[in-house]
Design a protein around this motif. Structure first.
Motif, PDB file in Angstrom:
ATOM      1  N   LYS A  41       0.840  -1.195   0.000  1.00 15.64           N
ATOM      2  CA  LYS A  41       0.000   0.000   0.000  1.00 15.64           C
ATOM      3  C   LYS A  41       0.876   1.247   0.000  1.00 15.64           C
ATOM      4  CE  LYS A  41      -3.805  -2.141   2.553  1.00 15.64           C
ATOM      5  NZ  LYS A  41      -4.671  -2.043   3.759  1.00 15.64           N
ATOM      6  N   PRO A  42       0.476   2.266  -0.768  1.00 13.65           N
ATOM      7  CA  PRO A  42       1.273   3.507  -0.744  1.00 13.65           C
ATOM      8  C   PRO A  42       1.202   4.175   0.609  1.00 13.65           C
ATOM      9  CG  PRO A  42      -0.789   3.838  -1.938  1.00 13.65           C
ATOM     10  CD  PRO A  42      -0.684   2.350  -1.652  1.00 13.65           C
ATOM     11  N   ALA A  43       2.316   4.779   0.997  1.00 13.35           N
ATOM     12  CA  ALA A  43       2.359   5.485   2.282  1.00 13.35           C
ATOM     13  C   ALA A  43       1.404   6.668   2.248  1.00 13.35           C
ATOM     14  CB  ALA A  43       3.778   5.964   2.572  1.00 13.35           C
ATOM     15  N   PRO A  44       0.636   6.862   3.295  1.00 10.56           N
ATOM     16  CA  PRO A  44      -0.303   7.977   3.295  1.00 10.56           C
ATOM     17  C   PRO A  44       0.430   9.315   3.249  1.00 10.56           C
ATOM     18  CG  PRO A  44      -0.115   7.023   5.495  1.00 10.56           C
ATOM     19  CD  PRO A  44       0.626   6.111   4.557  1.00 10.56           C
ATOM     20  N   ALA A  45      -0.154  10.264   2.502  1.00  7.92           N
ATOM     21  CA  ALA A  45       0.439  11.589   2.422  1.00  7.92           C
ATOM     22  C   ALA A  45       0.364  12.268   3.778  1.00  7.92           C
ATOM     23  CB  ALA A  45      -0.293  12.420   1.364  1.00  7.92           C
ATOM     24  N   LYS A  46       1.399  13.030   4.106  1.00  8.68           N
ATOM     25  CA  LYS A  46       1.482  13.650   5.420  1.00  8.68           C
ATOM     26  C   LYS A  46       1.445  15.169   5.311  1.00  8.68           C
ATOM     27  CE  LYS A  46       4.240   9.925   7.500  1.00  8.68           C
ATOM     28  NZ  LYS A  46       5.509   9.583   8.207  1.00  8.68           N
ATOM     29  N   VAL A  47       0.941  15.793   6.357  1.00 11.28           N
ATOM     30  CA  VAL A  47       0.995  17.236   6.504  1.00 11.28           C
ATOM     31  C   VAL A  47       2.257  17.575   7.297  1.00 11.28           C
ATOM     32  CG1 VAL A  47      -0.120  19.266   7.466  1.00 11.28           C
ATOM     33  CG2 VAL A  47      -1.511  17.464   6.429  1.00 11.28           C
ATOM     34  N   THR A  48       3.100  18.420   6.737  1.00 10.37           N
ATOM     35  CA  THR A  48       4.352  18.812   7.385  1.00 10.37           C
ATOM     36  C   THR A  48       4.218  20.204   7.964  1.00 10.37           C
ATOM     37  OG1 THR A  48       5.618  17.477   5.805  1.00 10.37           O
ATOM     38  CG2 THR A  48       6.819  19.127   7.066  1.00 10.37           C
ATOM     39  N   ILE A  49       4.505  20.337   9.251  1.00  6.04           N
ATOM     40  CA  ILE A  49       4.443  21.622   9.937  1.00  6.04           C
ATOM     41  C   ILE A  49       5.838  21.976  10.431  1.00  6.04           C
ATOM     42  CG2 ILE A  49       3.443  22.918  11.853  1.00  6.04           C
ATOM     43  CD1 ILE A  49       1.016  21.122  11.698  1.00  6.04           C
ATOM     44  N   THR A  50       6.350  23.123   9.992  1.00  3.76           N
ATOM     45  CA  THR A  50       7.701  23.557  10.344  1.00  3.76           C
ATOM     46  C   THR A  50       7.634  24.864  11.127  1.00  3.76           C
ATOM     47  OG1 THR A  50       8.549  22.560   8.301  1.00  3.76           O
ATOM     48  CG2 THR A  50       9.979  24.125   9.458  1.00  3.76           C
ATOM     49  N   PRO A  51       7.995  24.847  12.391  1.00  6.27           N
ATOM     50  CA  PRO A  51       8.013  26.109  13.154  1.00  6.27           C
ATOM     51  C   PRO A  51       9.222  26.957  12.783  1.00  6.27           C
ATOM     52  CG  PRO A  51       8.748  24.298  14.531  1.00  6.27           C
ATOM     53  CD  PRO A  51       8.348  23.685  13.219  1.00  6.27           C
ATOM     54  N   TYR A  52       9.094  28.266  12.928  1.00  3.33           N
ATOM     55  CA  TYR A  52      10.203  29.178  12.663  1.00  3.33           C
ATOM     56  C   TYR A  52       9.979  30.466  13.460  1.00  3.33           C
ATOM     57  CZ  TYR A  52       7.140  31.994   9.695  1.00  3.33           C
ATOM     58  OH  TYR A  52       6.112  32.791   9.224  1.00  3.33           O
ATOM     59  N   GLY A  53      10.980  31.306  13.499  1.00  2.00           N
ATOM     60  CA  GLY A  53      10.851  32.586  14.175  1.00  2.00           C
ATOM     61  C   GLY A  53      12.179  33.086  14.689  1.00  2.00           C
ATOM     62  N   PHE A  54      12.123  34.031  15.608  1.00  2.00           N
ATOM     63  CA  PHE A  54      13.346  34.538  16.216  1.00  2.00           C
ATOM     64  C   PHE A  54      13.024  35.197  17.552  1.00  2.00           C
ATOM     65  CE2 PHE A  54      12.046  37.790  13.052  1.00  2.00           C
ATOM     66  CZ  PHE A  54      11.789  38.867  13.900  1.00  2.00           C
ATOM     67  N   ILE A  55      14.066  35.287  18.376  1.00  2.00           N
ATOM     68  CA  ILE A  55      14.014  36.021  19.637  1.00  2.00           C
ATOM     69  C   ILE A  55      14.834  37.292  19.442  1.00  2.00           C
ATOM     70  CG2 ILE A  55      14.592  35.976  22.087  1.00  2.00           C
ATOM     71  CD1 ILE A  55      14.394  32.895  21.901  1.00  2.00           C
ATOM     72  N   LEU A  56      14.198  38.433  19.651  1.00  4.60           N
ATOM     73  CA  LEU A  56      14.822  39.717  19.364  1.00  4.60           C
ATOM     74  C   LEU A  56      14.823  40.593  20.618  1.00  4.60           C
ATOM     75  CD1 LEU A  56      15.971  41.806  17.306  1.00  4.60           C
ATOM     76  CD2 LEU A  56      13.596  42.509  16.896  1.00  4.60           C
TER      77      LEU A  56
END
Length: 439
Positions: A41-56
């Motif tokens: 069976k094909p691997a189920p498609a995934k939702v990718t969440i990437t956090p980002y930002g900065f401390i200033l």
């Protein structure tokens, strides 16, 4: 029926007796029959969440009375003195979302949501204690649907994103939430919009075409006697909302590339909007005006220096962006008391520009040097005494990377604000020490 002779034989081949097909072997545990092996069976498609930002963290030292102590945008004429201030309100975080391709439309789907802590203060108070408890605000929240690849791509952007006009941002560590040269030639703002973008690259030349329908952003300036005009009364019912029309923007840009690197780009952009001002005493009488804006932008990347800048002219539309004017339309009125009513709406005409050179003597060091200016060309009416009609900023600094994610900078800005009175321009300097940690 004719039978072709066998190749290499002088005689016709005799028919051969039929041989029954072999009986397939019974499946065993050691070697199961092919039909018994389950299909992968094909691997189920995934939702990718990437956090980002900065401390200033920023430390501000002002030698004069700026209207906002954490940005050198306007110098006051009250000679109130300087200030020292520290701030972490510009710290930011967000999430990038990559979704599976949409099976119905074939679109590549992605999204961004981002915020910082410059949303004001609880109960709108700005005492010293509340300065350290600023409120979170939404900066970006949009989805993108794209078709094609890097050489030929069409995209829809739906949500809150940066406006199309004046897309460049001056280089700075200290000023990210309030961009340098804001109120001094740098138009910038975010807005709710539906935006279409077409990108094409052929050889070393690229083309970008974009257009957007946006929510109106404006303020109202009322002159005259009485209270004849309904201006901006709520966040969702200003003069632009009353016009019953969205704003529109468009931009065309051509760029030169060296592989994937953009060497240079030049763009032209325009915007149009509508506003309606209602009379309080005569509700069926309105005053309408159309606002317009044109802009150019350019950036050139060389091995040891980057040159970039923007310029614009506005006819009553500058206050739709973070700019010199808090209101770009004056509504004139006649009469007084119950007889007062709006008679005309006059667009304030203004212009501005900014330019910056970023010197790069080392990979880890940048030295920005720039200047920006904005001014009123025509206002068509007697504006209130003390209205700011001109603003100029000179900015420079020393920026460097302590490590790859940690940036450190010392920046200097000299601001001169001119007013429509006889007191002369007001000038002040700001020094900023900033530390920024990206993640």
């Amino acid at each position: 029926m004719m039978v072709a002779p066998a190749i290499g034989s002088a005689q016709t081949a005799e028919p051969q007796p039929s041989v029954p097909a072999p009986v397939p072997a019974a499946p065993s545990e050691a070697q199961p029959a092919p039909s018994a092996v389950p299909a992968a069976k094909p691997a189920p498609a995934k939702v990718t969440i990437t956090p980002y930002g900065f401390i200033l963290l920023q430390s501000f030292w002002n030698d004069g009375p700026f209207s906002a102590k954490d940005y050198p945008g306007q110098v006051l004429q009250n000679h109130d003195g300087g200030a020292f201030l520290m701030s972490a309100r510009g710290s930011r975080f967000g999430f990038k979302v990559a979704l599976p391709d949409d099976p119905f439309t074939g679109a590549q789907l992605s999204g961004v949501i981002e915020g910082d802590f410059k949303g004001g203060f609880a109960n709108n108070t700005t005492t010293s204690a509340n300065w350290y408890n600023s409120m979170f605000r939404l900066r970006l929240a949009y989805m993108t649907a794209s078709w094609g690849d890097a050489s030929n791509k069409f995209s829809f952007v739906i949500g809150q994103d940066w406006k199309i006009v004046a897309p460049l941002a001056p280089t700075s560590i200290a000023f990210g939430y309030d961009q340098m040269f804001t109120q001094a030639g740098n138009l910038n703002n975010r807005d709710q919009q539906i935006k279409a973008i077409y990108d094409m690259v052929s050889g070393g030349v690229g083309l970008n075409v974009s257009a957007a329908m946006l929510g109106p952003q404006d303020t109202a300036a009322i002159t005259g006697t009485g209270t004849p005009v309904v201006g901006v009364t709520t966040a969702d019912y200003g003069a632009g909302n009353r016009s019953r029309m969205p704003n529109f923007e468009g931009r065309l840009a051509v760029n030169m590339r060296d592989g994937k690197k953009k060497v240079a780009e030049v763009g032209v952009a325009g915007a149009v909007g509508w506003r309606r001002y209602d009379n309080v005493n005569t509700p069926n009488t309105t005053v309408d005006t159309t606002t317009k804006l044109g802009a150019v932008d350019a950036v050139f990347n060389f091995p040891f220096i980057t040159l970039q800048g923007e310029g614009y002219v506005s006819d009553g539309m500058e206050d739709s962006y973070t700019s010199l004017l808090s209101s770009a339309v004056i509504v004139n009125s006649t009469g007084a008391g119950a007889a007062a009513h709006a008679s005309s709406a006059v667009n304030i005409q203004s212009q501005g520009y900014w330019a910056q050179a970023i010197l790069k003597p080392l990979d880890s060091v940048q030295i920005p040097v720039g200047y920006g200016m904005a001014q009123v060309r025509y206002h068509g009416a007697a504006a209130a005494v003390g209205t700011r009609f001109r603003n100029a900023q000179f900015h420079t600094g020393l920026l460097f990377n302590m490590t790859n994610p940690w940036k450190f900078g010392f920046e200097f800005t000299r601001t001169t604000s001119g007013y429509n009175n006889n007191q002369g321009p007001a000038t002040a300097n700001q020094y900023v020490l900033a530390s920024k940690l990206d993640f």
